[in-house]
Design a protein around this motif. Structure first.
Motif, short mmCIF file in Angstrom:
data_model
loop_
_atom_site.label_atom_id
_atom_site.label_comp_id
_atom_site.label_asym_id
_atom_site.label_seq_id
_atom_site.Cartn_x
_atom_site.Cartn_y
_atom_site.Cartn_z
N LYS A 145 0.81 -1.22 0.00
CA LYS A 145 0.00 0.00 0.00
C LYS A 145 0.85 1.26 0.00
O LYS A 145 0.31 2.38 0.00
CB LYS A 145 -0.94 -0.01 1.21
N LEU A 146 2.16 1.11 0.02
CA LEU A 146 3.06 2.26 -0.02
C LEU A 146 3.49 2.54 -1.45
O LEU A 146 3.04 1.90 -2.39
CB LEU A 146 4.27 1.99 0.88
N GLY A 147 4.38 3.52 -1.62
CA GLY A 147 4.80 3.86 -2.97
C GLY A 147 3.71 4.60 -3.72
O GLY A 147 2.85 5.25 -3.13
N ARG A 148 3.70 4.44 -5.06
CA ARG A 148 2.71 5.12 -5.91
C ARG A 148 2.01 4.10 -6.81
O ARG A 148 2.67 3.30 -7.48
CB ARG A 148 3.38 6.17 -6.80
N ASP A 149 0.73 4.14 -6.83
CA ASP A 149 -0.07 3.36 -7.79
C ASP A 149 0.25 1.87 -7.77
O ASP A 149 0.20 1.20 -8.80
CB ASP A 149 0.12 3.90 -9.21
N GLY A 150 0.61 1.36 -6.60
CA GLY A 150 0.90 -0.08 -6.51
C GLY A 150 2.27 -0.48 -6.99
O GLY A 150 2.49 -1.66 -7.31
N ASN A 151 3.23 0.47 -7.04
CA ASN A 151 4.54 0.12 -7.58
C ASN A 151 5.46 -0.59 -6.58
O ASN A 151 6.66 -0.75 -6.84
CB ASN A 151 5.25 1.34 -8.18
N ARG A 152 4.88 -1.02 -5.45
CA ARG A 152 5.63 -1.88 -4.53
C ARG A 152 4.97 -3.25 -4.40
O ARG A 152 5.28 -4.00 -3.47
CB ARG A 152 5.75 -1.21 -3.15
N THR A 153 4.09 -3.59 -5.30
CA THR A 153 3.43 -4.90 -5.27
C THR A 153 4.23 -5.92 -6.08
O THR A 153 5.11 -5.57 -6.87
CB THR A 153 2.00 -4.81 -5.84
N ILE A 154 3.90 -7.17 -5.89
CA ILE A 154 4.62 -8.27 -6.53
C ILE A 154 4.63 -8.10 -8.06
O ILE A 154 3.63 -7.73 -8.67
CB ILE A 154 4.00 -9.62 -6.13
N GLY A 155 5.80 -8.33 -8.65
CA GLY A 155 5.94 -8.23 -10.10
C GLY A 155 6.24 -6.84 -10.61
O GLY A 155 6.51 -6.64 -11.79
N SER A 156 6.21 -5.84 -9.70
CA SER A 156 6.51 -4.46 -10.08
C SER A 156 8.02 -4.23 -10.18
O SER A 156 8.82 -5.00 -9.62
CB SER A 156 5.94 -3.49 -9.04
N PHE A 157 8.42 -3.18 -10.88
CA PHE A 157 9.76 -2.63 -10.78
C PHE A 157 9.70 -1.77 -9.52
O PHE A 157 9.19 -0.67 -9.53
CB PHE A 157 10.08 -1.82 -12.03
N TYR A 158 10.20 -2.31 -8.44
CA TYR A 158 9.95 -1.79 -7.10
C TYR A 158 10.14 -0.27 -6.98
O TYR A 158 11.19 0.27 -7.32
CB TYR A 158 10.87 -2.49 -6.10
N ASP A 159 9.08 0.38 -6.52
CA ASP A 159 9.01 1.81 -6.24
C ASP A 159 9.16 2.68 -7.48
O ASP A 159 9.26 3.91 -7.36
CB ASP A 159 10.07 2.21 -5.20
N VAL A 160 9.17 2.07 -8.66
CA VAL A 160 9.34 2.85 -9.89
C VAL A 160 8.16 2.66 -10.84
O VAL A 160 7.49 3.63 -11.21
CB VAL A 160 10.66 2.49 -10.60
N ILE A 161 7.87 1.41 -11.23
CA ILE A 161 6.80 1.15 -12.20
C ILE A 161 5.92 0.01 -11.67
O ILE A 161 6.43 -1.07 -11.37
CB ILE A 161 7.37 0.77 -13.58
N PRO A 162 4.60 0.22 -11.57
CA PRO A 162 3.73 -0.81 -11.00
C PRO A 162 3.41 -1.94 -11.98
O PRO A 162 3.32 -1.73 -13.19
CB PRO A 162 2.46 -0.04 -10.65
N ALA A 163 3.24 -3.13 -11.43
CA ALA A 163 2.68 -4.25 -12.20
C ALA A 163 1.17 -4.05 -12.32
O ALA A 163 0.56 -3.38 -11.48
CB ALA A 163 2.98 -5.56 -11.49
N PRO A 164 0.55 -4.60 -13.35
CA PRO A 164 -0.91 -4.46 -13.47
C PRO A 164 -1.65 -5.20 -12.37
O PRO A 164 -1.15 -6.18 -11.81
CB PRO A 164 -1.20 -5.07 -14.85
N LYS A 165 -2.83 -4.71 -12.07
CA LYS A 165 -3.62 -5.32 -10.99
C LYS A 165 -4.10 -6.73 -11.35
O LYS A 165 -4.39 -7.53 -10.47
CB LYS A 165 -4.80 -4.42 -10.64
N ASP A 166 -4.20 -7.05 -12.64
CA ASP A 166 -4.69 -8.36 -13.05
C ASP A 166 -3.55 -9.36 -13.28
O ASP A 166 -3.73 -10.36 -13.97
CB ASP A 166 -5.55 -8.25 -14.31
#
Length: 251
Positions: A145-166
């Motif tokens: 829930k931190l970072g921006r737009d989910g960019n700390r969720t699994i599969g993301s480029f951590y703290d930079v680019i979010p993975a899609p929600k699906d």
């Protein structure tokens, strides 16, 4: 806790286990194992020439970092490949425990100080600096829930680019598969066969995303020519296997 070296002799894969092996086709395509289920010689500690003597175990065909209360870098510390890579394809299977946090980093730089996850300021103990494929229990770990737009969720480029929600995520306790391709300036992440992130290092969009991240104060973040592969110690129990890589032609 048993050291990795002790665990090597005490543990054996289950009968019929085919993990940590290469097929004939993979060998012909240039794949190599970065860990064969036993031999740790291709890895070392982030700040040491030796593999950590605690925190990590090599057992039953899995390479595991163990729980340390979620304290980053305090169980055994991150491990990195001895070799540096520039153009490559990397595959890693990982298995998380409830509420766990870890990461697979590429282009990791062992000479940069770790930074605070909230402020981005240098700290004495923490994780190595690199571009991170986030490994996380999105449902239970607060980082989701931190970072921006989910960019700390699994599969993301951590703290930079979010993975899609699906994105496709297997349940906690089951194996998931990460695939990372870095060739030239283009980097792409896949989670369980589905693309989650793609970006061009050094592009305007890339630099703007980094500027908004906790890595903004690190000069040239993510634009290094080469770097280590890193498996993160974030103080939670996470296992890895089938760590394989093939080098690609430079572009």
């Amino acid at each position: 806790m048993a050291s990795a070296a002790m665990a090597e002799t005490a543990c054996k894969p289950a009968p019929g286990d085919t993990s940590n092996r290469l097929t004939a086709a993979e060998r012909s395509e240039g794949w190599v194992l970065l860990w064969d289920g036993k031999d740790l010689s291709q890895w070392r500690g982030l700040n040491s020439d030796q593999f950590p003597q605690s925190g990590w175990t090599s057992c039953d065909g899995t390479l595991t970092i163990h729980e340390k209360g979620g304290e980053e870098g305090r169980a055994g510390g991150d491990i990195i490949t001895r070799k540096r890579y520039s153009d490559f394809e990397l595959k890693v299977d990982f298995r998380i425990t409830p509420g766990a946090n870890s990461g697979i980093k590429i282009f990791a730089q062992s000479d940069l100080s770790p930074i605070d996850k909230y402020t981005g300021k240098p700290v004495k103990v923490g994780s190595g600096i690199g571009m991170e494929f986030q490994v996380l229990d999105d449902a239970l770990h607060p980082d989701a829930k931190l970072g921006r737009d989910g960019n700390r969720t699994i599969g993301s480029f951590y703290d930079v680019i979010p993975a899609p929600k699906d994105k496709l995520v297997n349940p906690t306790g089951e194996w998931n598969s990460a695939r990372i391709v870095a060739q030239g300036d283009t980097v792409t992440f896949w989670l369980n066969g589905k693309q989650t992130v793609s970006f061009v290092r050094g592009s305007e969009a890339f630099r703007e995303a980094v500027k908004q991240s906790k890595f903004s104060a690190i000069s040239g973040f993510g634009e290094w020519r080469d770097g280590h592969i890193l498996l993160q110690d974030h103080g939670n129990t996470v296992s890895f296997r089938n760590i394989k890589l093939r080098e690609l032609p430079a572009q």
